[in-house]
Design a protein around this motif. Sequence first.
Motif, PDB file in Angstrom:
ATOM      1  N   ALA A  40      86.366  55.203 -34.898  1.00 56.39           N
ATOM      2  CA  ALA A  40      87.476  55.943 -35.490  1.00 56.39           C
ATOM      3  C   ALA A  40      87.062  57.403 -35.645  1.00 56.39           C
ATOM      4  O   ALA A  40      85.864  57.698 -35.736  1.00 56.39           O
ATOM      5  CB  ALA A  40      87.841  55.352 -36.845  1.00 56.39           C
ATOM      6  N   PRO A  41      88.022  58.318 -35.696  1.00 59.25           N
ATOM      7  CA  PRO A  41      87.682  59.733 -35.837  1.00 59.25           C
ATOM      8  C   PRO A  41      86.821  59.989 -37.068  1.00 59.25           C
ATOM      9  O   PRO A  41      87.131  59.503 -38.162  1.00 59.25           O
ATOM     10  CB  PRO A  41      89.050  60.407 -35.976  1.00 59.25           C
ATOM     11  CG  PRO A  41      89.984  59.485 -35.290  1.00 59.25           C
ATOM     12  CD  PRO A  41      89.456  58.103 -35.547  1.00 59.25           C
ATOM     13  N   GLY A  42      85.711  60.690 -36.859  1.00 62.07           N
ATOM     14  CA  GLY A  42      84.837  61.032 -37.965  1.00 62.07           C
ATOM     15  C   GLY A  42      83.921  59.917 -38.417  1.00 62.07           C
ATOM     16  O   GLY A  42      83.186  60.082 -39.400  1.00 62.07           O
ATOM     17  N   LYS A  43      83.963  58.782 -37.719  1.00 64.68           N
ATOM     18  CA  LYS A  43      83.121  57.644 -38.111  1.00 64.68           C
ATOM     19  C   LYS A  43      82.185  57.256 -36.980  1.00 64.68           C
ATOM     20  O   LYS A  43      82.419  57.591 -35.819  1.00 64.68           O
ATOM     21  CB  LYS A  43      83.994  56.449 -38.499  1.00 64.68           C
ATOM     22  CG  LYS A  43      84.826  56.671 -39.750  1.00 64.68           C
ATOM     23  CD  LYS A  43      85.504  55.384 -40.191  1.00 64.68           C
ATOM     24  CE  LYS A  43      86.258  55.587 -41.491  1.00 64.68           C
ATOM     25  NZ  LYS A  43      86.898  54.326 -41.960  1.00 64.68           N
ATOM     26  N   GLU A  44      81.138  56.527 -37.324  1.00 61.09           N
ATOM     27  CA  GLU A  44      80.195  56.058 -36.312  1.00 61.09           C
ATOM     28  C   GLU A  44      80.792  54.880 -35.536  1.00 61.09           C
ATOM     29  O   GLU A  44      81.677  54.185 -36.016  1.00 61.09           O
ATOM     30  CB  GLU A  44      78.889  55.618 -36.988  1.00 61.09           C
ATOM     31  CG  GLU A  44      78.108  56.757 -37.598  1.00 61.09           C
ATOM     32  CD  GLU A  44      76.742  56.319 -38.094  1.00 61.09           C
ATOM     33  OE1 GLU A  44      75.977  57.177 -38.543  1.00 61.09           O
ATOM     34  OE2 GLU A  44      76.449  55.112 -38.022  1.00 61.09           O
ATOM     35  N   ARG A  45      80.269  54.703 -34.349  1.00 61.00           N
ATOM     36  CA  ARG A  45      80.694  53.566 -33.542  1.00 61.00           C
ATOM     37  C   ARG A  45      80.247  52.275 -34.229  1.00 61.00           C
ATOM     38  O   ARG A  45      79.105  52.151 -34.672  1.00 61.00           O
ATOM     39  CB  ARG A  45      80.095  53.670 -32.145  1.00 61.00           C
ATOM     40  CG  ARG A  45      80.627  52.651 -31.168  1.00 61.00           C
ATOM     41  CD  ARG A  45      80.134  52.930 -29.775  1.00 61.00           C
ATOM     42  NE  ARG A  45      80.707  54.161 -29.238  1.00 61.00           N
ATOM     43  CZ  ARG A  45      80.563  54.561 -27.975  1.00 61.00           C
ATOM     44  NH1 ARG A  45      79.850  53.825 -27.133  1.00 61.00           N
ATOM     45  NH2 ARG A  45      81.103  55.674 -27.560  1.00 61.00           N
ATOM     46  N   GLU A  46      81.151  51.308 -34.289  1.00 61.64           N
ATOM     47  CA  GLU A  46      80.904  50.049 -34.993  1.00 61.64           C
ATOM     48  C   GLU A  46      80.905  48.879 -34.018  1.00 61.64           C
ATOM     49  O   GLU A  46      81.830  48.727 -33.219  1.00 61.64           O
ATOM     50  CB  GLU A  46      81.997  49.839 -36.049  1.00 61.64           C
ATOM     51  CG  GLU A  46      81.858  48.565 -36.858  1.00 61.64           C
ATOM     52  CD  GLU A  46      83.022  48.332 -37.811  1.00 61.64           C
ATOM     53  OE1 GLU A  46      84.052  49.046 -37.715  1.00 61.64           O
ATOM     54  OE2 GLU A  46      82.916  47.419 -38.676  1.00 61.64           O
ATOM     55  N   PHE A  47      79.871  48.068 -34.085  1.00 65.13           N
ATOM     56  CA  PHE A  47      79.762  46.857 -33.271  1.00 65.13           C
ATOM     57  C   PHE A  47      80.624  45.781 -33.929  1.00 65.13           C
ATOM     58  O   PHE A  47      80.341  45.356 -35.048  1.00 65.13           O
ATOM     59  CB  PHE A  47      78.310  46.430 -33.182  1.00 65.13           C
ATOM     60  CG  PHE A  47      78.049  45.213 -32.334  1.00 65.13           C
ATOM     61  CD1 PHE A  47      76.930  44.424 -32.575  1.00 65.13           C
ATOM     62  CD2 PHE A  47      78.884  44.867 -31.282  1.00 65.13           C
ATOM     63  CE1 PHE A  47      76.663  43.315 -31.791  1.00 65.13           C
ATOM     64  CE2 PHE A  47      78.629  43.754 -30.494  1.00 65.13           C
ATOM     65  CZ  PHE A  47      77.515  42.973 -30.755  1.00 65.13           C
ATOM     66  N   LEU A  48      81.651  45.318 -33.247  1.00 69.47           N
ATOM     67  CA  LEU A  48      82.601  44.382 -33.825  1.00 69.47           C
ATOM     68  C   LEU A  48      82.318  42.934 -33.469  1.00 69.47           C
ATOM     69  O   LEU A  48      82.383  42.051 -34.322  1.00 69.47           O
ATOM     70  CB  LEU A  48      84.020  44.714 -33.351  1.00 69.47           C
ATOM     71  CG  LEU A  48      84.568  46.086 -33.662  1.00 69.47           C
ATOM     72  CD1 LEU A  48      85.940  46.243 -33.033  1.00 69.47           C
ATOM     73  CD2 LEU A  48      84.630  46.304 -35.160  1.00 69.47           C
ATOM     74  N   ALA A  49      82.077  42.681 -32.189  1.00 69.13           N
ATOM     75  CA  ALA A  49      81.970  41.301 -31.719  1.00 69.13           C
ATOM     76  C   ALA A  49      81.122  41.257 -30.468  1.00 69.13           C
ATOM     77  O   ALA A  49      81.146  42.177 -29.656  1.00 69.13           O
ATOM     78  CB  ALA A  49      83.352  40.729 -31.435  1.00 69.13           C
ATOM     79  N   GLY A  50      80.388  40.165 -30.328  1.00 67.91           N
ATOM     80  CA  GLY A  50      79.572  39.981 -29.145  1.00 67.91           C
ATOM     81  C   GLY A  50      79.605  38.533 -28.698  1.00 67.91           C
ATOM     82  O   GLY A  50      79.800  37.627 -29.512  1.00 67.91           O
ATOM     83  N   ILE A  51      79.427  38.333 -27.410  1.00 60.87           N
ATOM     84  CA  ILE A  51      79.342  36.992 -26.843  1.00 60.87           C
ATOM     85  C   ILE A  51      78.223  37.017 -25.815  1.00 60.87           C
ATOM     86  O   ILE A  51      78.181  37.874 -24.931  1.00 60.87           O
ATOM     87  CB  ILE A  51      80.698  36.560 -26.238  1.00 60.87           C
ATOM     88  CG1 ILE A  51      80.610  35.160 -25.631  1.00 60.87           C
ATOM     89  CG2 ILE A  51      81.216  37.567 -25.216  1.00 60.87           C
ATOM     90  CD1 ILE A  51      81.981  34.581 -25.247  1.00 60.87           C
ATOM     91  N   SER A  52      77.296  36.093 -25.938  1.00 67.23           N
ATOM     92  CA  SER A  52      76.141  36.098 -25.049  1.00 67.23           C
ATOM     93  C   SER A  52      76.505  35.475 -23.699  1.00 67.23           C
ATOM     94  O   SER A  52      77.654  35.098 -23.453  1.00 67.23           O
ATOM     95  CB  SER A  52      74.979  35.348 -25.695  1.00 67.23           C
ATOM     96  OG  SER A  52      75.301  33.964 -25.818  1.00 67.23           O
ATOM     97  N   ARG A  53      75.535  35.351 -22.842  1.00 69.65           N
ATOM     98  CA  ARG A  53      75.744  34.742 -21.537  1.00 69.65           C
ATOM     99  C   ARG A  53      76.275  33.320 -21.673  1.00 69.65           C
ATOM    100  O   ARG A  53      76.179  32.697 -22.737  1.00 69.65           O
ATOM    101  CB  ARG A  53      74.432  34.711 -20.762  1.00 69.65           C
ATOM    102  CG  ARG A  53      73.926  36.033 -20.324  1.00 69.65           C
ATOM    103  CD  ARG A  53      72.550  35.909 -19.702  1.00 69.65           C
ATOM    104  NE  ARG A  53      72.558  34.992 -18.569  1.00 69.65           N
ATOM    105  CZ  ARG A  53      71.474  34.654 -17.885  1.00 69.65           C
ATOM    106  NH1 ARG A  53      70.304  35.168 -18.239  1.00 69.65           N
ATOM    107  NH2 ARG A  53      71.542  33.825 -16.877  1.00 69.65           N
ATOM    108  N   SER A  54      76.825  32.822 -20.572  1.00 69.22           N
ATOM    109  CA  SER A  54      77.501  31.524 -20.604  1.00 69.22           C
ATOM    110  C   SER A  54      76.544  30.343 -20.610  1.00 69.22           C
ATOM    111  O   SER A  54      76.794  29.331 -19.980  1.00 69.22           O
ATOM    112  CB  SER A  54      78.447  31.404 -19.397  1.00 69.22           C
ATOM    113  OG  SER A  54      79.439  32.370 -19.451  1.00 69.22           O
ATOM    114  N   VAL A  55      75.439  30.461 -21.286  1.00 71.00           N
ATOM    115  CA  VAL A  55      74.521  29.339 -21.505  1.00 71.00           C
ATOM    116  C   VAL A  55      74.111  29.396 -22.968  1.00 71.00           C
ATOM    117  O   VAL A  55      73.603  30.412 -23.417  1.00 71.00           O
ATOM    118  CB  VAL A  55      73.267  29.448 -20.599  1.00 71.00           C
ATOM    119  CG1 VAL A  55      72.315  28.305 -20.910  1.00 71.00           C
ATOM    120  CG2 VAL A  55      73.662  29.461 -19.136  1.00 71.00           C
ATOM    121  N   ASP A  56      74.376  28.290 -23.710  1.00 70.23           N
ATOM    122  CA  ASP A  56      74.071  28.297 -25.155  1.00 70.23           C
ATOM    123  C   ASP A  56      74.641  29.567 -25.795  1.00 70.23           C
ATOM    124  O   ASP A  56      73.914  30.402 -26.340  1.00 70.23           O
ATOM    125  CB  ASP A  56      72.566  28.224 -25.395  1.00 70.23           C
ATOM    126  CG  ASP A  56      71.975  26.913 -24.908  1.00 70.23           C
ATOM    127  OD1 ASP A  56      70.813  26.905 -24.497  1.00 70.23           O
ATOM    128  OD2 ASP A  56      72.711  25.902 -24.933  1.00 70.23           O
TER     129      ASP A  56
END
Length: 122
Positions: A40-56
Amino acid sequence: QVQLVESGGGLVQAGDSLRLSCTASGRPVSTNAMGWYRQAPGKEREFLAGISRSVDIIYYYADSVKGRFTVSRDNAKNTVYLEMNSLKPEDTALYYCAAGTFYRNKWNFPYWGQGTQVTVSS
């Protein structure tokens, strides 16, 4: 090399839902960890969601979106999605897709898309 193109952003009202898409080329999304960030303007980049490789598969959600946002992957379409529900004005930001690795409990994203704007009105 991985090229990423986001789409699906737009202007919505508070409480609405939106689904962002991230289509990859160069490598299959199934072989990469994929992530969604926002800034967002004036804010740091935020990590929202992640999904690993398609194994486990390992998932990550930031507290700010847990229970409202869902990350998923369609390997046949080489596309990753971010389903966003119960949107709030504070969710307004430029949303980025990223590709990389999840190794030893760390996410690393060297490849980034250009971003798609999400604006939530009150």
